[in-house]
Design a protein around this motif. Structure first.
Motif, PDB file in Angstrom:
ATOM      1  N   ALA A 115      14.786 -50.171   4.863  1.00  0.00           N
ATOM      2  CA  ALA A 115      15.665 -49.240   5.576  1.00  0.00           C
ATOM      3  C   ALA A 115      16.448 -48.378   4.584  1.00  0.00           C
ATOM      4  CB  ALA A 115      16.617 -50.020   6.476  1.00  0.00           C
ATOM      5  N   ILE A 116      16.907 -48.979   3.487  1.00  0.00           N
ATOM      6  CA  ILE A 116      17.670 -48.212   2.490  1.00  0.00           C
ATOM      7  C   ILE A 116      16.772 -47.148   1.863  1.00  0.00           C
ATOM      8  CG2 ILE A 116      18.914 -48.360   0.300  1.00  0.00           C
ATOM      9  CD1 ILE A 116      19.697 -51.221   1.091  1.00  0.00           C
ATOM     10  N   ARG A 117      15.537 -47.528   1.606  1.00  0.00           N
ATOM     11  CA  ARG A 117      14.601 -46.560   1.005  1.00  0.00           C
ATOM     12  C   ARG A 117      14.358 -45.392   1.972  1.00  0.00           C
ATOM     13  NH1 ARG A 117      10.845 -49.980  -0.333  1.00  0.00           N
ATOM     14  NH2 ARG A 117      11.573 -50.310  -2.441  1.00  0.00           N
ATOM     15  N   ALA A 118      14.176 -45.717   3.262  1.00  0.00           N
ATOM     16  CA  ALA A 118      13.950 -44.658   4.254  1.00  0.00           C
ATOM     17  C   ALA A 118      15.162 -43.739   4.350  1.00  0.00           C
ATOM     18  CB  ALA A 118      13.660 -45.293   5.614  1.00  0.00           C
ATOM     19  N   LEU A 119      16.353 -44.313   4.301  1.00  0.00           N
ATOM     20  CA  LEU A 119      17.568 -43.492   4.374  1.00  0.00           C
ATOM     21  C   LEU A 119      17.707 -42.605   3.144  1.00  0.00           C
ATOM     22  CD1 LEU A 119      20.041 -46.121   5.840  1.00  0.00           C
ATOM     23  CD2 LEU A 119      19.408 -43.969   6.927  1.00  0.00           C
ATOM     24  N   ARG A 120      17.352 -43.158   1.992  1.00  0.00           N
ATOM     25  CA  ARG A 120      17.429 -42.359   0.748  1.00  0.00           C
ATOM     26  C   ARG A 120      16.546 -41.126   0.854  1.00  0.00           C
ATOM     27  NH1 ARG A 120      15.904 -44.500  -4.731  1.00  0.00           N
ATOM     28  NH2 ARG A 120      17.049 -42.768  -5.580  1.00  0.00           N
ATOM     29  N   ASN A 121      15.367 -41.312   1.430  1.00  0.00           N
ATOM     30  CA  ASN A 121      14.451 -40.182   1.571  1.00  0.00           C
ATOM     31  C   ASN A 121      14.925 -39.197   2.634  1.00  0.00           C
ATOM     32  OD1 ASN A 121      12.817 -41.295  -0.372  1.00  0.00           O
ATOM     33  ND2 ASN A 121      11.561 -42.424   1.100  1.00  0.00           N
ATOM     34  N   ALA A 171      23.531 -46.859  14.508  1.00  0.00           N
ATOM     35  CA  ALA A 171      22.347 -46.057  14.187  1.00  0.00           C
ATOM     36  C   ALA A 171      21.541 -45.764  15.448  1.00  0.00           C
ATOM     37  CB  ALA A 171      21.490 -46.812  13.174  1.00  0.00           C
ATOM     38  N   GLU A 172      21.475 -46.735  16.357  1.00  0.00           N
ATOM     39  CA  GLU A 172      20.706 -46.525  17.590  1.00  0.00           C
ATOM     40  C   GLU A 172      21.362 -45.451  18.459  1.00  0.00           C
ATOM     41  OE1 GLU A 172      20.167 -50.062  19.891  1.00  0.00           O
ATOM     42  OE2 GLU A 172      18.854 -49.062  21.320  1.00  0.00           O
ATOM     43  N   THR A 173      22.684 -45.437  18.495  1.00  0.00           N
ATOM     44  CA  THR A 173      23.399 -44.409  19.260  1.00  0.00           C
ATOM     45  C   THR A 173      23.082 -43.024  18.704  1.00  0.00           C
ATOM     46  OG1 THR A 173      25.170 -46.006  19.555  1.00  0.00           O
ATOM     47  CG2 THR A 173      25.683 -43.732  20.081  1.00  0.00           C
ATOM     48  N   ILE A 188      28.018 -44.242   9.903  1.00  0.00           N
ATOM     49  CA  ILE A 188      26.732 -44.538  10.549  1.00  0.00           C
ATOM     50  C   ILE A 188      26.505 -46.035  10.379  1.00  0.00           C
ATOM     51  CG2 ILE A 188      24.277 -44.002  10.575  1.00  0.00           C
ATOM     52  CD1 ILE A 188      24.987 -41.356   9.130  1.00  0.00           C
ATOM     53  N   ASN A 189      26.734 -46.774  11.439  1.00  0.00           N
ATOM     54  CA  ASN A 189      26.745 -48.236  11.351  1.00  0.00           C
ATOM     55  C   ASN A 189      25.316 -48.775  11.488  1.00  0.00           C
ATOM     56  OD1 ASN A 189      27.339 -50.909  11.399  1.00  0.00           O
ATOM     57  ND2 ASN A 189      28.882 -50.778  13.012  1.00  0.00           N
ATOM     58  N   ILE A 216      18.155 -53.144  14.586  1.00  0.00           N
ATOM     59  CA  ILE A 216      18.809 -51.982  13.969  1.00  0.00           C
ATOM     60  C   ILE A 216      18.077 -51.602  12.673  1.00  0.00           C
ATOM     61  CG2 ILE A 216      20.948 -51.128  12.943  1.00  0.00           C
ATOM     62  CD1 ILE A 216      21.264 -51.391  15.879  1.00  0.00           C
ATOM     63  N   SER A 217      17.777 -52.607  11.851  1.00  0.00           N
ATOM     64  CA  SER A 217      17.073 -52.328  10.597  1.00  0.00           C
ATOM     65  C   SER A 217      15.704 -51.707  10.864  1.00  0.00           C
ATOM     66  CB  SER A 217      16.889 -53.611   9.792  1.00  0.00           C
ATOM     67  OG  SER A 217      18.120 -54.216   9.590  1.00  0.00           O
ATOM     68  N   ARG A 218      15.040 -52.212  11.902  1.00  0.00           N
ATOM     69  CA  ARG A 218      13.715 -51.675  12.244  1.00  0.00           C
ATOM     70  C   ARG A 218      13.822 -50.203  12.667  1.00  0.00           C
ATOM     71  NH1 ARG A 218       9.415 -53.079  10.294  1.00  0.00           N
ATOM     72  NH2 ARG A 218       9.127 -50.866  10.085  1.00  0.00           N
ATOM     73  N   LEU A 219      14.820 -49.915  13.507  1.00  0.00           N
ATOM     74  CA  LEU A 219      15.003 -48.533  13.972  1.00  0.00           C
ATOM     75  C   LEU A 219      15.341 -47.605  12.810  1.00  0.00           C
ATOM     76  CD1 LEU A 219      17.023 -48.954  17.293  1.00  0.00           C
ATOM     77  CD2 LEU A 219      14.698 -48.117  17.045  1.00  0.00           C
ATOM     78  N   VAL A 220      16.171 -48.099  11.887  1.00  0.00           N
ATOM     79  CA  VAL A 220      16.559 -47.261  10.742  1.00  0.00           C
ATOM     80  C   VAL A 220      15.341 -46.980   9.873  1.00  0.00           C
ATOM     81  CG1 VAL A 220      17.959 -47.195   8.652  1.00  0.00           C
ATOM     82  CG2 VAL A 220      18.941 -48.068  10.757  1.00  0.00           C
ATOM     83  N   THR A 221      14.518 -47.991   9.652  1.00  0.00           N
ATOM     84  CA  THR A 221      13.320 -47.803   8.829  1.00  0.00           C
ATOM     85  C   THR A 221      12.385 -46.765   9.451  1.00  0.00           C
ATOM     86  OG1 THR A 221      13.510 -50.120   8.213  1.00  0.00           O
ATOM     87  CG2 THR A 221      11.434 -49.047   7.708  1.00  0.00           C
ATOM     88  N   ASP A 222      12.232 -46.828  10.771  1.00  0.00           N
ATOM     89  CA  ASP A 222      11.270 -45.941  11.441  1.00  0.00           C
ATOM     90  C   ASP A 222      11.831 -44.557  11.750  1.00  0.00           C
ATOM     91  OD1 ASP A 222       9.638 -48.105  11.371  1.00  0.00           O
ATOM     92  OD2 ASP A 222       9.878 -48.651  13.470  1.00  0.00           O
ATOM     93  N   ASN A 223      13.170 -44.440  11.866  1.00  0.00           N
ATOM     94  CA  ASN A 223      13.747 -43.170  12.348  1.00  0.00           C
ATOM     95  C   ASN A 223      14.924 -42.715  11.489  1.00  0.00           C
ATOM     96  OD1 ASN A 223      12.295 -43.186  15.164  1.00  0.00           O
ATOM     97  ND2 ASN A 223      13.270 -45.184  14.987  1.00  0.00           N
TER      98      ASN A 223
END
Ligand code: SF4
Ligand code: SF4
Length: 551
Positions: free
Chosen positions: A243-249, A299-301, A193-194, A205-212
């Motif tokens: 973004a890392i925190r959001a992914l951890r959750n 991540a967007e894909t 997951i890039n 990309i970081s913004r999208l990862v944080t939000d989604n």
């Protein structure tokens, strides 16, 4: 009384660690971090353990350019006209004068992959590889029914069919995801997951990862099930704390999805370098990462994959970072496919100063575009520069900086000199096809040599575009097809024994090629530098990585 200032030391490698704490966790203290100030502190997301971020040899650290990381994603306004590029062999299914709804098919290829209209309106043209739609307000968007059944009940064919119907393409490459999935079927061992940005100016990309984050992880799980992959790895820069925190959750089962932290460095987002840094495997030239066992998706894909299944949303929009010193307000915009550059900049209140150049695709490797150029589903960055970049092509002063920064361990100066001499076979022999066109060599060149342009020209000569069938039929039968390239090839190069192209980037092939180059220029100082550099680069390549994802 003399006052003494207390100095606060920050670690260079981990911007989140902050000032040195008075007491370190016990494992870190055991590792002797207190007495070794150059060593990184324990990562905040790996309690009590030392976490070394992955990296690669070469590349550039250009973090200062990414200033709009905190901006939210905004929806761009409805464009007056959209011009949709027909990709992947799609042919129009509409004609001029037809009325289309948002989400309705306007083109399709033989496999059933669709291009969908991002607006309601009237088709004004459908030819020359484009479908143009004039938008009208109102009208109900159409979509696919959401997939109700559990993911485990879906077959590979079900997943592939949904991706074709929703028109999902790779956010970086623009390649339809069903094609990537087909290449990975039966071969893929891991999905990556890039979440790495593709350009120093890119921030979305970081913004999208944080939000989604949860949607992205679930999108990966759908594809994991489709191609029978047991584990995914998230690749993300170590300083993207939110973004890392959001992914951890979002990751509930860490045996399914783990995390690999990367040092912020350009071009870390390249899929070949990502695979190499995580697994220590080199993808052979001419092969895709999927064929080598790694399905790398942005991540967007994966967010678009999830939306296509959960909500039946077709892919008609693209998130773009709009940046540069000439733009009035830097923004992260969700724009409709086919929106012109002019209309995108209008959403950012136009220009603060008259732009000297607008670059699409990133500052390092993008291309200059005009105001009418339209965004596609693989447009990531639009940068407006106040001054036009200098169009110079200087002479090499043999400083060797291009070799030092090349992440693919090539010798760009040699590629260019051979390209200028017309020795395309020689370029191929020293790894022309392995070049990822990152532009690092041109960025650092002291001689102002336009390396990227020469490399692209050499690639175009080495792999000329195939003639369309009707044009091929018009070729006179008495002209042998190989006569033209043979005439352009210098006799010396034609006589030389050239290694097969697909064997060049491997270590063995490089080692074989080295003596031939040395014989040609025994007293060459640049060659001496190259010979010295290559083994050191190989040894140092994995010094900070143990070959496994670190999270
Ligand atoms: S030769 Fe290619 S891969 Fe190497 S730095 Fe230049 S553009 Fe990048
Ligand atoms: S960086 Fe430029 S000047 Fe230096 S060796 Fe490479 S091509 Fe020549």
């Amino acid at each position: 009384m003399k006052r003494h200032k207390t100095k606060t030391r920050h670690t260079a490698s981990n911007s989140d660690a902050g000032p040195e704490k008075p007491s370190l966790p016990r494992p870190a203290a055991r590792a002797g971090l207190r007495s070794a100030p150059g060593r990184p502190l324990p990562h905040p997301f790996r309690k009590g353990r030392i976490c070394l971020a992955l990296t690669f040899v070469g590349g550039l650290t250009l973090e200062a350019r990414r200033k709009n990381i905190v901006l939210p994603v905004e929806d761009a306004s409805l464009p007056a006209v959209v011009r949709l590029k027909l990709i992947d062999g799609c042919l129009p299914t509409v004609a001029a004068g037809d009325t289309v709804a948002e989400g309705e098919r306007v083109a399709e290829n033989d496999d059933g992959f669709r291009i969908l209209s991002p607006v309601c309106g009237e088709v004004t043209a459908a030819d020359d590889g484009f479908v143009t739609v004039r938008s009208t307000r109102g009208g109900e968007p159409v979509g696919l029914p959401p997939v109700e059944s559990p993911v485990v009940s879906l077959s590979y064919e079900d997943v592939s069919e949904r991706l074709k119907q929703a028109g999902v393409v790779g956010a970086m490459s623009g390649v339809p995801v069903y094609r990537k999935l087909a290449r990975a079927k039966g071969k893929a061992k891991r999905i990556v997951i890039n979440c790495l940005e593709s350009d120093p100016y890119s921030a979305h990309i970081s913004r999208l990862v944080t939000d989604n984050a949860e949607e992205i992880v679930n999108g990966a799980k759908i594809l994991m099930h489709a191609v029978c992959v047991k584990r995914s790895v998230i690749a993300i820069e170590e300083n993207r704390t939110e973004a890392i925190r959001a992914l951890r959750n979002a990751v509930y089962d860490k045996t399914l999805v783990s995390t690999a932290l990367f040092k912020p460095k350009y071009p870390a987002g390249n899929e070949l370098l990502t695979v190499n840094a995580i697994y220590g495997r080199e993808v052979r030239s001419g092969r895709t990462p999927e064929e080598s066992g790694y399905l790398v998706l942005s991540a967007e894909t994966l967010l678009n994959v999830f939306n296509a299944f959960a909500y039946g949303t077709p892919q008609t929009r693209k998130v773009v970072t709009v940046s540069g010193n000439a733009v009035s307000r830097k923004k992260i915009l969700r724009v409709r496919n086919g929106t012109s550059a002019d209309e995108i900049f209008a959403n950012c209140d136009g220009f603060a100063v008259q732009p000297g150049a607008v670059i699409e695709g990133g500052i390092m490797r993008g291309r200059s575009v005009g105001p009418d150029e339209c965004a596609t589903l693989s447009t990531n960055v639009l940068v407006a520069l106040p001054k036009k970049p200098l169009d110079v092509d200087g002479d090499c002063i043999r400083c060797g900086r291009c070799v030092r920064v090349c992440p693919m361990h090539l010798a760009p100066l040699k590629l260019v000199s051979q390209s200028k001499d017309g020795q395309i076979e020689g370029c191929l022999a020293i790894g022309l096809d392995a070049c990822i066109e990152c532009g690092c060599c041109a960025y650092v060149c002291l001689g102002k040599v336009n390396l990227l342009r020469h490399i692209r020209a050499a690639k175009a000569q080495a792999h000329p575009p195939a003639l369309p069938p009707d044009a091929a039929e018009q070729t006179p039968p008495d002209v042998p097809p190989e006569s033209a390239p043979a005439a352009e090839t210098p006799p010396a190069a034609a006589d030389a024994e050239v290694a097969p192209v697909d064997a060049v980037p491997t270590d063995a092939a490089s080692a074989d090629a080295a003596p031939a180059v040395s014989e040609a220029a025994p007293d060459d100082p640049v060659q001496a530098f190259l010979d010295e550099f290559a083994p050191a680069a190989e040894a140092g390549k994995r010094e900070e990585s143990d070959g496994e994802p670190n999270g």
